[in-house]
Structures are given as C-alpha cells and as structure tokens.
Scaffold this motif. Structure first.
Motif, PDB file in Angstrom:
ATOM      1  N   GLU A 180       5.474  44.495  38.923  1.00 51.86           N
ATOM      2  CA  GLU A 180       6.412  45.589  38.665  1.00 51.86           C
ATOM      3  C   GLU A 180       6.740  45.745  37.181  1.00 51.86           C
ATOM      4  N   HIS A 181       6.432  44.737  36.379  1.00 53.87           N
ATOM      5  CA  HIS A 181       6.588  44.858  34.927  1.00 53.87           C
ATOM      6  C   HIS A 181       5.297  45.318  34.252  1.00 53.87           C
ATOM      7  N   ALA A 182       4.160  45.182  34.925  1.00 54.55           N
ATOM      8  CA  ALA A 182       2.857  45.370  34.287  1.00 54.55           C
ATOM      9  C   ALA A 182       2.521  46.845  34.048  1.00 54.55           C
ATOM     10  N   PRO A 183       1.742  47.151  32.996  1.00 57.45           N
ATOM     11  CA  PRO A 183       1.197  48.506  32.831  1.00 57.45           C
ATOM     12  C   PRO A 183       0.296  48.822  34.024  1.00 57.45           C
ATOM     13  N   PRO A 184       0.286  50.056  34.505  1.00 62.26           N
ATOM     14  CA  PRO A 184      -0.464  50.391  35.718  1.00 62.26           C
ATOM     15  C   PRO A 184      -1.946  50.024  35.665  1.00 62.26           C
ATOM     16  N   HIS A 185      -2.569  50.158  34.488  1.00 69.03           N
ATOM     17  CA  HIS A 185      -3.997  49.907  34.378  1.00 69.03           C
ATOM     18  C   HIS A 185      -4.337  48.438  34.161  1.00 69.03           C
ATOM     19  N   ARG A 186      -3.317  47.567  34.109  1.00 68.42           N
ATOM     20  CA  ARG A 186      -3.569  46.132  33.895  1.00 68.42           C
ATOM     21  C   ARG A 186      -2.794  45.267  34.891  1.00 68.42           C
ATOM     22  N   ARG A 187      -2.491  45.811  36.031  1.00 67.63           N
ATOM     23  CA  ARG A 187      -1.736  45.038  37.030  1.00 67.63           C
ATOM     24  C   ARG A 187      -2.499  43.801  37.478  1.00 67.63           C
ATOM     25  N   GLY A 188      -3.805  43.916  37.640  1.00 66.37           N
ATOM     26  CA  GLY A 188      -4.595  42.767  38.060  1.00 66.37           C
ATOM     27  C   GLY A 188      -4.498  41.628  37.071  1.00 66.37           C
ATOM     28  N   LEU A 196      -8.731  28.049  35.226  1.00 66.76           N
ATOM     29  CA  LEU A 196      -7.743  28.635  34.320  1.00 66.76           C
ATOM     30  C   LEU A 196      -8.349  29.765  33.492  1.00 66.76           C
ATOM     31  N   GLY A 197      -9.625  29.633  33.138  1.00 67.84           N
ATOM     32  CA  GLY A 197     -10.295  30.691  32.406  1.00 67.84           C
ATOM     33  C   GLY A 197     -10.881  31.759  33.307  1.00 67.84           C
ATOM     34  N   ALA A 198     -11.343  31.339  34.491  1.00 69.55           N
ATOM     35  CA  ALA A 198     -12.018  32.281  35.392  1.00 69.55           C
ATOM     36  C   ALA A 198     -11.058  33.268  36.038  1.00 69.55           C
ATOM     37  N   ILE A 199      -9.874  32.826  36.388  1.00 70.52           N
ATOM     38  CA  ILE A 199      -8.933  33.678  37.121  1.00 70.52           C
ATOM     39  C   ILE A 199      -8.591  34.964  36.357  1.00 70.52           C
ATOM     40  N   PRO A 200      -8.146  34.884  35.097  1.00 64.88           N
ATOM     41  CA  PRO A 200      -7.844  36.147  34.397  1.00 64.88           C
ATOM     42  C   PRO A 200      -9.074  37.011  34.156  1.00 64.88           C
ATOM     43  N   LEU A 201     -10.259  36.397  34.046  1.00 65.01           N
ATOM     44  CA  LEU A 201     -11.479  37.190  33.872  1.00 65.01           C
ATOM     45  C   LEU A 201     -11.812  37.979  35.137  1.00 65.01           C
ATOM     46  N   TRP A 202     -11.727  37.329  36.287  1.00 63.09           N
ATOM     47  CA  TRP A 202     -11.945  38.029  37.555  1.00 63.09           C
ATOM     48  C   TRP A 202     -10.904  39.128  37.740  1.00 63.09           C
ATOM     49  N   ALA A 203      -9.646  38.825  37.393  1.00 65.76           N
ATOM     50  CA  ALA A 203      -8.572  39.803  37.560  1.00 65.76           C
ATOM     51  C   ALA A 203      -8.787  41.016  36.658  1.00 65.76           C
ATOM     52  N   THR A 204      -9.223  40.768  35.422  1.00 69.53           N
ATOM     53  CA  THR A 204      -9.521  41.874  34.512  1.00 69.53           C
ATOM     54  C   THR A 204     -10.660  42.729  35.056  1.00 69.53           C
ATOM     55  N   LEU A 205     -11.672  42.079  35.631  1.00 66.66           N
ATOM     56  CA  LEU A 205     -12.774  42.825  36.242  1.00 66.66           C
ATOM     57  C   LEU A 205     -12.265  43.707  37.380  1.00 66.66           C
ATOM     58  N   SER A 206     -11.287  43.194  38.140  1.00 66.92           N
ATOM     59  CA  SER A 206     -10.746  43.981  39.248  1.00 66.92           C
ATOM     60  C   SER A 206      -9.984  45.208  38.766  1.00 66.92           C
ATOM     61  N   ASP A 207      -9.420  45.148  37.556  1.00 69.06           N
ATOM     62  CA  ASP A 207      -8.776  46.335  36.983  1.00 69.06           C
ATOM     63  C   ASP A 207      -9.805  47.424  36.687  1.00 69.06           C
ATOM     64  N   ARG A 208     -11.042  47.030  36.507  1.00 71.27           N
ATOM     65  CA  ARG A 208     -12.093  47.991  36.152  1.00 71.27           C
ATOM     66  C   ARG A 208     -12.873  48.487  37.372  1.00 71.27           C
ATOM     67  N   ILE A 209     -13.244  47.565  38.269  1.00 68.74           N
ATOM     68  CA  ILE A 209     -14.113  47.967  39.382  1.00 68.74           C
ATOM     69  C   ILE A 209     -13.393  47.979  40.726  1.00 68.74           C
ATOM     70  N   GLY A 210     -12.153  47.457  40.776  1.00 69.70           N
ATOM     71  CA  GLY A 210     -11.399  47.457  42.032  1.00 69.70           C
ATOM     72  C   GLY A 210     -11.126  46.063  42.560  1.00 69.70           C
ATOM     73  N   ARG A 211     -10.097  45.960  43.409  1.00 73.58           N
ATOM     74  CA  ARG A 211      -9.708  44.655  43.973  1.00 73.58           C
ATOM     75  C   ARG A 211     -10.685  44.183  45.053  1.00 73.58           C
ATOM     76  N   ARG A 212     -11.113  45.107  45.902  1.00 73.99           N
ATOM     77  CA  ARG A 212     -11.899  44.733  47.080  1.00 73.99           C
ATOM     78  C   ARG A 212     -13.200  44.015  46.741  1.00 73.99           C
ATOM     79  N   PRO A 213     -14.053  44.546  45.848  1.00 74.57           N
ATOM     80  CA  PRO A 213     -15.320  43.851  45.589  1.00 74.57           C
ATOM     81  C   PRO A 213     -15.145  42.459  44.998  1.00 74.57           C
ATOM     82  N   VAL A 214     -14.154  42.289  44.121  1.00 76.04           N
ATOM     83  CA  VAL A 214     -13.928  40.974  43.526  1.00 76.04           C
ATOM     84  C   VAL A 214     -13.426  39.986  44.580  1.00 76.04           C
ATOM     85  N   PHE A 215     -12.491  40.423  45.399  1.00 76.79           N
ATOM     86  CA  PHE A 215     -11.974  39.551  46.458  1.00 76.79           C
ATOM     87  C   PHE A 215     -13.093  39.156  47.427  1.00 76.79           C
ATOM     88  N   LEU A 216     -13.964  40.095  47.764  1.00 71.03           N
ATOM     89  CA  LEU A 216     -15.061  39.811  48.683  1.00 71.03           C
ATOM     90  C   LEU A 216     -16.026  38.776  48.111  1.00 71.03           C
TER      91      LEU A 216
END
Length: 446
Positions: A143-151, A288-308
């Motif tokens: 709820e504090h995050a910019p809309p395009h960087r919530r992940g 610790l390094g992988a989590i924010p990288l995956w999350a940043t990718l989800s901001d670009r391509i979507g949550r579903r494919p990364v979670f899958l």
C-alpha cells in the motif's frame, strides 16, 4: 482519488521496516526449526525411542502452523480495523517474549512430561505472532509502493524472512559444534535468549513508520469495514481459496529446512550437522539476491508466470536435492540445495506477497492474506510430520518424501493458473470483481 503526498519517501521506509522486522521475527521462528531437528528430541522427549522422539519433536514444529489460522482470524480482523502498523509492532513483541521463554524452559529430565507441554504452549504463541507478521508487513509495503513496483517492494518482506532464516542458521552453526554435554545443557538456549534484543530492535524500527495512505484514505472516506471476515467471505471467497492453495508451496521450505536436515544428519546418511547447516545458510544467502530479482521480473512480465516457475520447478528440484542427500555427496547436496531453495523456490517466494495481496481490496487485504496464507501454511508446517511418517520406520525413504512434496506443489500451480493477472492493475482498483468497475461498497463504520 490521488494518494496524499505527505507519505513521500515512505515506500523505502516501509520496505526497510518490513525487511528488518521480518528478519528479526523469523530468526525467532526458524531457530525453533533447527532445534526441533537437532536438539529437542533429546532434551524434551523420550531418548529411549529416538524415532518417536524425533517424530514428536517435528510435530511441535508444526504446532505453530496449526495455531496460525486462529491467530490470522483475530490479527487480520484488527489489522483491517485499526491499521497495519499496530499489528506489526504487536507481532514482534509477542514473538520475542515467546521465543525467550523457550530458552528458559526446564527439560524432560527436570520436570517430566510438563516440559514438552510448556514447549508446545510457547510454540503456539510463536504461531499466533507469525500469523499476523507477513500479512501486515506485506499490506504495509504494497500500500506504500508505487503501482509499477509493487512486486519489488513487497518482496522485501520475504527477503527479510530469508534473512532471518539465514541468521538463525548461522547462529546454530557454532552452537551445533559445541561439545555434546554443553550443547544439550545450556548451548541450545543461547539463540532463544537473544530474542530479547529482537523485540527491542523491532519495536524501535516499526513504531516510527507511518500508516499506509491507502488505509488512511479508506478510513477517511468510506470508513473501515465493521466485520472484515464477512466481507471477505462474501466478495473474495474464491481468492481466499486460491491463496490457501498457493500457500501450500511453503511445504518446500519446511521440508528443506527441517526434514531434510534431520534426514541428512540421521544414522542412515550420517552427514555432519554443521556442514548441513552451511547448505541452508548458503541457499538462504543466494535467496536474498534471487527474491528481489524474481519480484522485479514479475513487475515486468506478471505475477503468474514467475509464481508458476517457482511452484512447478520446486517439485523437480526438491526431488534432486533429496536424492543428492541420499547419495551422501556433500558437494552435490550443496549445489542442488542452492539451486532448489536459493534460486527456484525463490521465484514463488518472492512474488507471492504481491500476487496474493493484489487479489484483495484495501478493506480486507490484511484479513484475506492472513487467513488464506495461514491455512495453507498450517498444512505446510505439518508436512514435516507427514514426511517423517512417509519416510518409513527407518526414516530413509526419501523418494516417497520427494513425491509427497511434489504433490503439494500441484495446488499452487492450479491456483496460479486460475488467478487474474494483477501486475498492471492500478492500486486503487485492486480487489475489484471486474477491473475498471468497482464492486458495491460493503457496510462500513468510521
């Protein structure tokens, strides 16, 4: 309605508070996992039957997960009524107190069966605390995050969780290396006593954080929901089911952290305790390094494919990891442990805070995340106990445990495939039944 600019700079502050608070909170939570696998079978249970003692000790690890849905009902309700910040402070204090008390408990030799009873009671308090921790921290950062960087911003909660697990593992490495007599008498207590510092530091960090603009706006305009649970079950029941199914992926974490550690250091495999703890430490360091990288990718391509990728990939890589342990190859175990837990599992772990949180509106976000995740996590917590039974009387049927873990990865895959993609949805429209068309407002109270 635009978000007030009085909260400028808060996204980073919220993410930092979520990271540090979750790290401290889950340091407490995960030192119990290491102790349950390595220490508690001898300290709190009957040593004459090692197999049963180990099974009971692992069951106490799962007790906290059973308590978490109950805690989620109460903490979710109050989090949507009084705000995210107060719940974040409360959970840290409760975790610190309950963990410190575990370090003070008498052993089975001293008070008999009262010892495991007291242990379970303290573990229940840990579970109640953990029930509100991630949901409140995730809601705060989202709820504090910019809309395009919530992940990216919400992933800090899970990076903190991994940081806490890493810290817990690093603390236990020198403890496990102590002479057996010192380890079983006083050594194991030290990590639990350190929780006093955890509570103090966490309180100082979180009490200075602002409430989220989304919650303040909700309270100032429509008002807060009087009964969040009723609204949640009426308007978001399908999403709650998705979150429950998705949260089962946490079984990968509990099997890796507790059962695999117990199996690797058992007589049937015979790996060194400290060496196996290093496997977990390095895997968490990579995470610790992988989590924010995956999350940043989800901001670009979507949550579903990364979670899958994380859910389906974990089913395969956990099989390879347990196979490596069974082969007794430490280098292979180290490599596959890092790949399975540090890289692949981090895809699901890094994206679920935003993926789940975006399913719900501000009115019921904390309740939805808390209740949904904690029911799923309850199953994940007891996955360790089920694994100990599935592994057979000698505890060495690793392939059965691998298949069991893979089966628990199926519901998360189904949940993700059936969910909406929300990465590009504006924050104020999250949780609406149809994007761009608001749901009818529920009964609220100022």
């Amino acid at each position: 309605m635009s978000v007030p600019d009085t909260h400028a700079g808060q996204p980073r502050k919220a993410a930092t508070a979520a990271w540090i608070g979750s790290a401290l909170e889950y340091y407490d939570f995960f030192i119990y996992g290491s102790a349950a696998a390595l220490i508690f079978p001898e300290v709190f249970f009957d040593e004459s039957d090692p197999a049963t003692a180990t099974l009971l000790s692992l069951a106490t690890f799962g007790v906290a997960y059973a308590a978490r849905p109950v805690g989620a009902l109460f903490l979710g309700h109050f989090g949507d009524r009084v705000g995210r910040k107060k719940i974040m402070v409360f959970t840290l204090i409760l975790m610190g107190i309950s963990t410190f008390l575990i370090g003070c408990l008498p052993t089975r030799d001293q008070v008999g069966t009262l010892a495991p009873v007291l242990l379970v009671l303290c573990r229940v308090l840990q579970g109640i605390s953990a029930a509100g921790e991630q949901a409140s921290a995730n809601s705060m950062t989202l709820e504090h995050a910019p809309p395009h960087r919530r992940g990216f911003f919400t992933s800090f909660t899970l990076s903190g969780t991994q940081g806490g697990q890493l810290l817990a593992t690093l603390v236990f490495i020198p403890i496990a290396a102590l002479p057996e007599e010192q380890l079983m008498s006083w050594g194991w207590r030290v990590p639990f006593w350190m929780s006093v510092a955890v509570a103090v530091v966490g309180y100082v960090i979180r009490r200075k954080l602002d409430e989220t603009p989304a919650f303040e706006q909700q309270a100032a305009t429509e008002g807060v929901v009087k009964l969040p649970l009723a609204v949640l079950l009426r308007e978001h029941w399908a999403d709650v089911l998705r979150v429950i199914g998705g949260a089962l992926v946490a079984s990968v974490s509990t099997i890796f952290t507790v059962w695999a550690l117990s199996y690797a250091t058992s007589d049937s495999v015979g790996m060194d305790k400290s060496s196996m703890l290093w496997v977990g430490a390095l895997a968490n360091l990579v995470a610790l390094g992988a989590i924010p990288l995956w999350a940043t990718l989800s901001d670009r391509i979507g949550r579903r494919p990364v979670f899958l990728v994380g859910a389906a990939g974990s089913a395969v890589t956990m099989f390879l990891y347990l196979w490596a342990i069974s082969a007794g190859s430490y280098p292979l175990t180290m490599l596959l442990g890092i790949v399975a837990f540090g890289v692949v599992y981090s895809a699901a772990n890094g994206v679920w805070p935003s993926f789940y949180g975006e399913m719900f509106s501000t009115r019921v976000r904390l309740s939805g995340m808390a209740i949904g995740t904690q029911i799923g996590f309850a199953v994940a917590g007891f996955a360790v106990t089920f694994a100990a039974q599935i592994a057979g009387p000698d505890g060495d049927d690793w392939s059965a445990v691998a298949l069991f873990t893979a089966a628990l990865c199926v519901p998360p895959v189904v949940a993700a495939l059936s969910a909406r993609e929300t990465a590009k949805v504006p924050t104020e429209q999250l949780g609406e039944r149809t994007v761009g068309q608001a749901a009818q407002p529920a009964k609220v109270t100022a």
